[in-house]
Design a protein around this motif. Structure first.
Motif, PDB file in Angstrom:
ATOM      1  N   CYS A   1       0.785  -1.151  -0.068  1.00 19.85           N
ATOM      2  CA  CYS A   1      -0.020   0.032  -0.076  1.00 19.85           C
ATOM      3  C   CYS A   1       1.071   1.337  -0.002  1.00 19.85           C
ATOM      4  N   PRO A   2       0.524   2.388  -0.723  1.00 25.23           N
ATOM      5  CA  PRO A   2       1.170   3.437  -0.607  1.00 25.23           C
ATOM      6  C   PRO A   2       1.297   4.076   0.895  1.00 25.23           C
ATOM      7  N   PRO A   3       2.234   4.477   1.372  1.00 22.23           N
ATOM      8  CA  PRO A   3       2.294   5.117   2.720  1.00 22.23           C
ATOM      9  C   PRO A   3       1.236   6.201   2.873  1.00 22.23           C
ATOM     10  N   HIS A   4       0.771   6.249   4.106  1.00 19.84           N
ATOM     11  CA  HIS A   4      -0.059   7.611   4.418  1.00 19.84           C
ATOM     12  C   HIS A   4       0.751   8.718   4.595  1.00 19.84           C
ATOM     13  N   ARG A   5      -0.015   9.796   4.148  1.00 21.86           N
ATOM     14  CA  ARG A   5       0.641  10.973   4.403  1.00 21.86           C
ATOM     15  C   ARG A   5       1.259  11.484   5.440  1.00 21.86           C
ATOM     16  N   PHE A   6       0.609  10.875   6.472  1.00 21.17           N
ATOM     17  CA  PHE A   6       0.906  11.163   7.830  1.00 21.17           C
ATOM     18  C   PHE A   6       2.578  10.498   7.988  1.00 21.17           C
ATOM     19  N   LEU A   7       2.664   9.355   7.322  1.00 22.85           N
ATOM     20  CA  LEU A   7       4.090   8.851   7.391  1.00 22.85           C
ATOM     21  C   LEU A   7       5.006   9.426   6.244  1.00 22.85           C
ATOM     22  N   ARG A   8       4.538   9.711   5.189  1.00 24.91           N
ATOM     23  CA  ARG A   8       5.301  10.371   3.981  1.00 24.91           C
ATOM     24  C   ARG A   8       5.987  11.698   4.647  1.00 24.91           C
ATOM     25  N   ARG A   9       5.070  12.226   5.492  1.00 20.24           N
ATOM     26  CA  ARG A   9       5.356  13.971   5.824  1.00 20.24           C
ATOM     27  C   ARG A   9       6.045  13.903   7.103  1.00 20.24           C
ATOM     28  N   GLY A  10       6.236  12.712   7.820  1.00 16.68           N
ATOM     29  CA  GLY A  10       6.736  12.700   9.160  1.00 16.68           C
ATOM     30  C   GLY A  10       6.023  13.377  10.348  1.00 16.68           C
ATOM     31  N   ILE A  11       4.696  13.123  10.176  1.00 17.64           N
ATOM     32  CA  ILE A  11       3.843  13.406  11.072  1.00 17.64           C
ATOM     33  C   ILE A  11       3.705  12.348  11.996  1.00 17.64           C
TER      34      ILE A  11
ATOM     35  N   TYR B   1      -1.728  22.877   8.871  1.00 20.47           N
ATOM     36  CA  TYR B   1      -3.022  22.166   8.629  1.00 20.47           C
ATOM     37  C   TYR B   1      -2.923  21.513   7.376  1.00 20.47           C
ATOM     38  N   LEU B   2      -2.490  22.233   6.302  1.00 22.72           N
ATOM     39  CA  LEU B   2      -2.312  21.596   4.930  1.00 22.72           C
ATOM     40  C   LEU B   2      -1.444  20.523   4.848  1.00 22.72           C
ATOM     41  N   ASN B   3      -0.548  20.525   5.651  1.00 23.71           N
ATOM     42  CA  ASN B   3       0.645  19.338   5.887  1.00 23.71           C
ATOM     43  C   ASN B   3      -0.254  18.245   6.299  1.00 23.71           C
ATOM     44  N   PHE B   4      -1.005  18.508   7.185  1.00 18.81           N
ATOM     45  CA  PHE B   4      -1.789  17.186   7.810  1.00 18.81           C
ATOM     46  C   PHE B   4      -3.056  16.644   6.872  1.00 18.81           C
ATOM     47  N   PHE B   5      -3.518  17.631   5.932  1.00 24.27           N
ATOM     48  CA  PHE B   5      -4.883  17.231   5.309  1.00 24.27           C
ATOM     49  C   PHE B   5      -5.041  17.367   3.859  1.00 24.27           C
ATOM     50  N   LEU B   6      -3.870  18.004   3.360  1.00 25.41           N
ATOM     51  CA  LEU B   6      -3.896  17.998   1.768  1.00 25.41           C
ATOM     52  C   LEU B   6      -3.318  16.778   1.352  1.00 25.41           C
ATOM     53  N   GLU B   7      -3.870  15.911   0.556  1.00 20.59           N
ATOM     54  CA  GLU B   7      -3.507  14.767  -0.001  1.00 20.59           C
ATOM     55  C   GLU B   7      -2.231  14.642  -1.196  1.00 20.59           C
ATOM     56  N   ASP B   8      -2.444  15.915  -1.943  1.00 18.24           N
ATOM     57  CA  ASP B   8      -1.390  15.715  -3.017  1.00 18.24           C
ATOM     58  C   ASP B   8      -0.132  16.443  -2.759  1.00 18.24           C
ATOM     59  N   ASP B   9       0.975  15.526  -2.616  1.00 21.11           N
ATOM     60  CA  ASP B   9       2.254  16.213  -2.261  1.00 21.11           C
ATOM     61  C   ASP B   9       2.749  17.259  -2.978  1.00 21.11           C
TER      62      ASP B   9
ATOM     63  N   GLU C   1       0.989  19.481  -4.990  1.00 23.25           N
ATOM     64  CA  GLU C   1       0.302  20.759  -4.841  1.00 23.25           C
ATOM     65  C   GLU C   1       0.865  21.446  -3.349  1.00 23.25           C
ATOM     66  N   LEU C   2       1.104  20.383  -2.350  1.00 18.43           N
ATOM     67  CA  LEU C   2       1.752  21.342  -1.005  1.00 18.43           C
ATOM     68  C   LEU C   2       3.060  21.595  -0.940  1.00 18.43           C
ATOM     69  N   ASP C   3       3.942  20.957  -1.890  1.00 22.51           N
ATOM     70  CA  ASP C   3       5.283  21.436  -2.194  1.00 22.51           C
ATOM     71  C   ASP C   3       5.116  22.939  -2.913  1.00 22.51           C
ATOM     72  N   HIS C   4       4.402  23.041  -3.798  1.00 15.50           N
ATOM     73  CA  HIS C   4       4.170  24.254  -4.632  1.00 15.50           C
ATOM     74  C   HIS C   4       3.589  25.402  -3.842  1.00 15.50           C
ATOM     75  N   ILE C   5       2.438  25.123  -3.050  1.00 14.78           N
ATOM     76  CA  ILE C   5       2.100  26.199  -2.102  1.00 14.78           C
ATOM     77  C   ILE C   5       3.092  26.729  -1.167  1.00 14.78           C
ATOM     78  N   LYS C   6       3.970  25.603  -0.500  1.00 15.58           N
ATOM     79  CA  LYS C   6       5.144  26.246   0.420  1.00 15.58           C
ATOM     80  C   LYS C   6       6.007  26.967  -0.302  1.00 15.58           C
ATOM     81  N   LYS C   7       6.439  26.534  -1.484  1.00 17.35           N
ATOM     82  CA  LYS C   7       7.369  27.200  -2.114  1.00 17.35           C
ATOM     83  C   LYS C   7       6.791  28.743  -2.481  1.00 17.35           C
ATOM     84  N   GLU C   8       5.669  28.799  -2.916  1.00 16.08           N
ATOM     85  CA  GLU C   8       5.112  30.172  -3.462  1.00 16.08           C
ATOM     86  C   GLU C   8       4.933  31.013  -2.392  1.00 16.08           C
TER      87      GLU C   8
END
Length: 377
Positions: free
Chosen positions: A53-63, A308-316, A318-325
């Motif tokens: 299974c793909p790892p949950h975003r909580f695992l991918r993002r070190g939550i 909060y987006l780090n916890f709940f936005l699924e798309d990695d 998109e999250l990276d783009h928002i953080k950078k901008e």
């Protein structure tokens, strides 16, 4: 420097209090002090490999970022042995906030990925001890909270939900509301579900079955005690997988509080309430003016909408783009908040739809003391 000043300069993390002098928890220090281990990329990859299974975003993002003996559980699983999951909730309020949902969202992923049974403890006895609530009210809140937990999508064929007052107290020990409070000693009650013998209807004759506990890291002291005691009483030590804290809207230096509804987003909030709370209360790491923000960019370390987006936005991506901008000043606080409002409104509306489908009969089914013949299927 006075002793009191030294103490005040230290971060405090216990099951009852979480505070840091500058409002930012130093998780590396915490892991070092508690003596647990960090979850690295190799462990995340191994979980993905073992579960397919793909790892949950909580695992991918070190939550979920720290553990105790997680590799031992994975070794056993790889060798074809089983384990079970245990998590819980203290039912002190009618409604859960998003922070309360974090361990249940992650536990559902673990249950689905590893195809293992789960026990969920509702500590209504603890709330009777610490809050000014009647036994009847504690039991009612436990059932209401159970409906929110069931709405997360757990499998009734693999899940046993129990309340301490029903399963541990009145059921086994015969404690009544009139009894002296000294009869109830809470930490061992929270420790007991780590041992399979606490559930003879689920794990008869399997006293050495391992347990994995997903929880926030402030619960670690309870289970350090449990792990110390386990070998002395003939049981395996439970393993832990531990998360970072979910911040209040006003930032990490404040606590989400049932007495302050504006400190959190609740699963009962309307999209209008979510919009108002995020716009008014979510602490921003943006600059004081648009000109300054374009020039200096945002401080992502303190920005609550980004957290909060780090916890709940699924798309990695998109999250990276928002953080950078946002960090470089091209995206404004209002735009980040707008995206967060959309994400949270969808999540809460989805939860409300699922919660509306949960009947009293479903709660009874999850709480029935019964064998689960397909729990490892």
């Amino acid at each position: 420097m006075e002793i009191e000043e030294v103490a005040a300069a230290e971060q405090v993390v216990t099951p009852w209090e979480v505070s840091a002098p500058d409002g930012v928890i130093d998780y590396d220090k915490l892991v070092d002090r508690f003596g647990c281990q960090l979850i690295d990329a190799a462990i995340v990859d191994r979980i993905a490999h073992l579960t397919l299974c793909p790892p949950h975003r909580f695992l991918r993002r070190g939550i979920f970022f720290a553990h105790r003996d997680l590799n031992r559980i994975l070794d056993l699983y790889e060798a074809g042995e089983k384990f079970y999951l245990y998590t819980g909730r203290g039912p002190s309020s009618e409604s859960l906030h998003l922070g309360h949902l974090i361990p249940f969202m992650f536990t559902k992923y673990l249950q689905d990925a590893f195809k293992v049974p789960l026990v969920i403890q509702l500590t209504d006895d603890e709330k009777f001890l610490w809050k000014n609530l009647t036994i009847a009210e504690c039991k009612r809140l436990a059932r209401e909270n159970a409906k929110d937990i069931i709405a997360c999508g757990f499998d009734v064929e693999r899940t046993f939900i129990f309340t301490d007052l029903n399963y541990v107290g009145g059921g086994i020990l015969g404690i009544t509301p009139e009894d002296h409070i000294g009869k109830v000693s809470f930490p061992p009650v929270q420790a007991a579900p780590s041992f399979p013998s606490s559930f003879p209807h689920l794990f008869p004759g399997n006293d050495q079955l391992r347990c994995l506990i997903p929880c926030a890291i402030d619960q670690d002291p309870y289970f350090r005690m449990t792990r110390d005691v386990a070998p002395k009483i003939g049981f395996q030590k439970p393993s832990l997988i531990e998360s970072r804290f979910f911040p209040a809207l006003q930032g990490e230096s404040t606590k989400m509080s049932a007495s302050d509804p504006n400190s959190a987003i609740y699963v009962t909030d309307s999209s209008k309430q979510i919009k108002a709370k995020v716009n008014k209360y979510a602490f921003s790491g943006g600059q004081a003016s648009v000109e300054l923000h374009r020039k200096l960019g945002a401080n992502l370390d303190v920005d609550v909408p980004i957290k909060y987006l780090n916890f709940f936005l699924e798309d990695d991506d998109e999250l990276d783009h928002i953080k950078k901008e946002y960090k470089e000043g091209r995206m404004l606080t209002g735009e980040v908040k707008q995206r967060l409002i959309a994400v949270l409104s969808e999540l809460v509306a989805r939860h409300q739809r699922a919660r509306a489908q949960v009947t009293e009969e479903m709660v009874d089914a999850f709480m029935a003391v019964r064998p689960l013949p397909n729990m490892f299927g």
